[in-house]
Each structure stands twice: as structure tokens, then as C-alpha cells.
Scaffold this motif. Structure first.
Motif: not given
Length: 256
Positions: A26-27, A32-33, A106-109, A129-135
Motif C-alpha cells: 500500500v505504502a 501509512i501512519e 498491476m497490484p499495489r506496489v 513492503g517488507s521485501l522493499a526494506r530488505e533490499l
């Protein structure tokens, strides 16, 4: 220790809403906060008022009145970002965004890192989003390689010295590998590789050498390359390739 990126925690309590929605693309958690503060997120029809709210995978969550799909398997895409798009979901200046330019199917990315308005080339997109932070983690030490056109007189000795790191306007930048590929008049093409990727790093370092960056194209991010993608084109990374590069995505085997 990193989170298991393959699936959300299987507890009755669920997980914090910001983390869960970031995982679903989502973001970012921070965005999101902010959305929660603005009253844009609802849970079972009622506004979410606190980021510590916990949700389960099949709870009915909406953002701006639109339902959010349950968690999907983690996916990653290579996208050729053209110049002129901003890498954000909501731009206060109402400029064109990367996400608005994607196919409707496309799904939300979310993006892995960013490319600024005038930069182009490889941008990784993921629904997790967890993968984005990981990379994005500096500890991953993935090389980001760029093709850079600069205006000005290139001093090759200064380029070589960047390999030892440098300080520009009080900011320390890590080692940068930069080579001069060609020169025509006052314009030169460089190949630049770095592992750090601070905000507008290449532009600021080049400016510190009296060089103006007139074009910046990202060619690769770690093992993922731009390849033959044309501007606006995207291609999903094969799931096997993704698992090979990110072993934490591999499903955990049940204990016997």
C-alpha cells in the motif's frame, strides 16, 4: 535477524496495521501512519485512529474507501523509469508519478529505493513492503551501477580518488567507482558504481567536482539489471530467481 518475508505472523492477534499494509504494497509504514492520522484508513467500516491497531489477514480494511486485498505471494518487477516521473504515490505538487503510469492490472506496489524526477533507468517494484526494506538495507552491500552524462572538464585522477570515499558539503560518501567512457566537447559519459545510495548522491558528488549531471540512468541494482527494457516497460522477476537471491522468501518446511 530479519522478518520472515514469506508470510505474516500466524498469531490470533495479527500484526500492526502499518506493517501489514506495507507488506501488501500500500505504502511505506511512515506513509501509512500519516494516512491513519488523516483518517483515510478504515477497519470494518470504522476509522483507524492508532498505528498500534492490529489486524488479521482477512479483516476488511479500506484506504480512501477502496478495499485492500488479502496478502498475496511476494512478487518483484523490473521497471524502466523514464525521466519526468516522481517515485511517490502522492505528490503534493501534482506531478506525474511512477505508480500512476503503471498498467491498471498491476497490484499495489512500492518501490525499492527511489529515482529522482530527472533520473531514469531500473527501478524495482514489489507488492511486499517488507521485501522493499530488505533490499534497501545498506548491510546487503549490493552494487548500484549507473551510466552518467556530465557537463564540464573531467579530471580522471579525481574520479579515481572517489574509490576512497569523499566529503561534500560536510556529508561523507562511501567509496564510488567511476570511470570515464567517452568525451565529446564539454560532455562526457561515465560509468559509476556505488553501494551506499544516499539521496542524490551521484549528482552531489559530481557537483563537488564542478561537473553538472545532465543525464543519469541506473543500469542495475544488485543482481537485477535494466537489460533491454524500454521506458515505461516492466517485467516480473521469476519467482525462482527471487528466491535464489532472497533465501528468506523460501517457505519454511514444517517440522515432522
Amino acid at each position: 535477524m530479519t522478518d520472515d518475508l514469506s508470510s505474516p505472523p500466524s498469531t490470533q492477534r495479527g500484526e500492526r496495521i502499518a506493517k501489514a499494509l506495507a507488506r501488501r504494497g500500500v505504502a511505506s509504514r511512515r506513509d501509512i501512519e500519516r494516512m491513519i492520522e488523516e483518517g483515510r484508513i478504515t477497519l470494518d467500516g470504522k476509522p483507524v485512529t492508532h498505528p498500534a491497531t492490529f489486524i488479521l489477514p482477512h479483516d476488511h480494511v479500506c484506504v480512501d474507501g477502496k478495499p485492500i486485498d488479502p496478502p498475496q505471494r511476494t512478487r518483484l518487477w523490473r521497471y524502466h523509469k523514464p525521466a519526468g516521473l516522481v517515485t511517490t504515490h502522492h505528490d503534493p505538487e501534482d506531478r506525474r508519478t511512477v505508480f500512476a503510469s503503471l498498467p491498471k492490472a498491476m497490484p499495489r506496489v512500492v518501490s525499492v529505493g527511489r529515482l529522482d524526477l530527472n533520473s531514469e533507468g531500473l527501478l524495482l517494484l514489489t507488492n511486499d513492503g517488507s521485501l522493499a526494506r530488505e533490499l534497501e538495507l545498506p548491510s546487503r552491500q549490493w552494487i548500484r551501477r549507473y551510466r552518467v552524462r556530465v557537463f564540464g572538464l573531467v579530471d580522471e585522477k579525481k574520479l579515481q580518488a572517489l574509490a576512497k570515499g569523499c566529503v561534500i558539503e560536510g556529508v561523507h560518501y562511501g567509496p564510488i567507482d567511476a570511470t570515464l567512457d567517452s568525451t565529446k566537447g564539454d560532455n562526457s559519459w561515465l560509468t559509476v558504481s556505488l553501494r551506499e545510495g544516499k539521496n542524490r548522491e551521484i549528482r552531489k558528488v559530481m557537483m563537488g567536482m564542478n561537473l553538472h549531471v545532465s543525464r543519469l540512468i541506473r543500469l542495475s541494482y544488485g543482481p537485477f539489471a535494466l537489460g533491454n527494457l524500454k521506458p515505461h516497460e516492466l517485467e516480473e522477476v521469476a519467482h525462482k530467481t527471487l528466491i535464489d537471491q532472497i533465501p528468506s522468501l523460501k517457505p519454511k518446511k514444517a517440522r515432522s
